[in-house]
Design a protein around this motif. Structure first.
Motif, mmCIF file in Angstrom:
data_model
loop_
_atom_site.group_PDB
_atom_site.id
_atom_site.type_symbol
_atom_site.label_atom_id
_atom_site.label_comp_id
_atom_site.label_asym_id
_atom_site.label_seq_id
_atom_site.Cartn_x
_atom_site.Cartn_y
_atom_site.Cartn_z
ATOM 1 N N LYS A 1 74.265 43.717 60.284
ATOM 2 C CA LYS A 1 75.184 43.758 58.876
ATOM 3 C C LYS A 1 75.397 42.134 58.687
ATOM 4 O O LYS A 1 75.197 41.787 57.530
ATOM 5 C CB LYS A 1 76.377 44.503 59.217
ATOM 6 N N LEU B 1 76.624 45.427 63.850
ATOM 7 C CA LEU B 1 77.277 44.161 63.493
ATOM 8 C C LEU B 1 76.332 43.250 63.301
ATOM 9 O O LEU B 1 76.587 42.399 62.036
ATOM 10 C CB LEU B 1 78.521 43.970 64.244
ATOM 11 N N ASP C 1 81.331 51.571 60.114
ATOM 12 C CA ASP C 1 80.630 50.422 59.954
ATOM 13 C C ASP C 1 79.826 50.661 58.834
ATOM 14 O O ASP C 1 78.820 49.841 58.563
ATOM 15 C CB ASP C 1 79.720 50.167 61.101
ATOM 16 N N ARG D 1 76.889 49.022 69.222
ATOM 17 C CA ARG D 1 77.728 48.824 67.849
ATOM 18 C C ARG D 1 77.419 47.278 67.676
ATOM 19 O O ARG D 1 77.332 46.820 66.442
ATOM 20 C CB ARG D 1 79.208 49.095 68.177
#
Length: 374
Positions: A180, A177, A211, A173
């Motif tokens: 992004k 992130l 997300d 994850r």
């Protein structure tokens, strides 16, 4: 027109990827290898295809040279459906997925190239499509081994290059992130290449649920566990799969299990353009979107351009995020400002540059030819 020869060759193209080259089978993966299939008919016309691919090339080439090529000599190049059906049946005892099916895929693509050249029409027109000058593409980043700095840097550079959709090949994850943050206005996809058993995949999907992933690709091991994949749907992330799926009936199993939102057949693996058509028709009838898998740089990629131009309502073409030293199929295999150009010439519309082809050949081509009467 009868097929008089089949020639196979491998080109190896040096590339950079925005990070260290990964190891595979103990060796650095620092060259893109393309297994080319050249089919010639009795009137001297030549069609080009591509068979999967990567570390499977020696096995696929052996299947082509020893089994599939001899089976097609003397056959009618225009009877693509009949010929492909016969090849699949003749080799089914050798596996319904894997090197022999990849070999058939390469031959079949070359036959469509021949058909279009003979008709004076691009493949997208043969498939009933309308003219499209270009298609949107997405940047498919290679794996940076969860190096978040490299993930962020390459995501930002891909966005600056005009890509609005960017796919990661990472397992965390934190990588999502990081991407992004680096490109907040881009759609991010995550492909984990079948990394997780269903229980772990469900936990990861739960963690990623908020997300905003555009899709989560192949989260479940093994890839044929359609029920295991379907168990992730509860978390609301669009699920995609299909690059490892064997033909129409493999996709039928995925769709009927409610396992996927997006089907990803690969023309160099699934059996060629004809089998892609069957997968498209089935998925569209079931309300499942099709986004072809195509991290290739030869006729397989170009064939995908024609397929996407003809059949995709919302085309989105996969382009690996790397820089090749050269490619015999330039400029058609490169994106510009997040777009790829669709060839308009007959057949695939782009024969390889002979000088670049010769420069990057790994070994002399292998030619299988029909015997001439004495």
């Amino acid at each position: 027109m009868r097929i008089t020869s089949v020639e196979t060759s491998v080109v190896a193209l040096p590339f950079t990827m925005g990070g260290p080259h990964p190891l595979f089978a103990g060796r650095p993966w620092d060259k893109l290898e393309i297994l080319l299939v050249r089919v010639e008919t009795e009137d001297g016309l030549v069609g080009w295809g591509e068979a999967f691919g990567h570390a499977a090339i020696p096995a696929t080439k052996a299947a082509l040279d020893t089994t599939v090529a001899p089976l097609v000599l003397g056959r009618d190049a225009q009877a693509i459906e009949t010929l492909t059906r016969g090849l699949m049946h003749a080799t089914h005892l050798l596996g319904r997925n894997g090197p022999h099916l990849y070999a058939i895929s390469g031959i079949e693509i070359a036959l469509w190239d021949l058909l279009g050249k003979r008709a004076g029409m691009p493949v997208w027109a043969l498939l009933g499509g309308r003219e499209r000058a270009s298609l949107p593409a997405y940047a498919s980043l290679l794996s940076y081994g969860n190096d978040l700095a490299l993930v962020a840097r390459n995501t930002a550079e891909a966005r600056q290059a005009g890509y609005r959709h960017i796919k990661l090949h990472e397992l965390t994850r934190e990588a999502v992130l990081a991407a992004k943050r680096a490109a907040p206005d881009a759609a991010i996809m995550l492909d984990v290449n079948c990394a997780w058993t269903p229980p772990v995949a469900r936990d990861m999907a739960a963690a990623l649920a908020g997300d905003g992933l555009y899709w989560l690709e192949e989260p479940v091991w093994p890839p044929e566990d359609s029920r295991g994949l379907a168990s992730l749907r509860r978390h609301g992330i669009p699920l995609s799969a299909g690059e490892n799926t064997a033909g129409l009936f493999g996709f039928k199993a995925l769709v009927e299990a409610g396992a996927i939102d997006i089907a990803q057949p690969s023309v160099t693996k699934v059996g060629g353009i004809g089998e892609m058509l069957r997968v498209f028709r089935f998925c569209q009838a079931q309300g499942v979107e099709v986004v072809p898998h195509c991290p290739y740089f030869g006729p397989g990629f170009v064939a995908t351009l024609h397929i996407a131009a003809a059949l995709c309502e919302r085309p989105l073409v996969e382009v690996l995020w790397l820089e090749m030293e050269a490619n015999p199929f330039d400029p058609w295999v490169r994106a510009r400002n997040g777009q790829v150009t669709v060839p308009q010439g007959p057949g695939l519309g782009c024969d390889p540059d002979p000088a670049i082809l010769a420069r990057y050949l790994s070994a002399p081509p292998t030619r299988t030819a029909a015997r001439t009467p004495s």
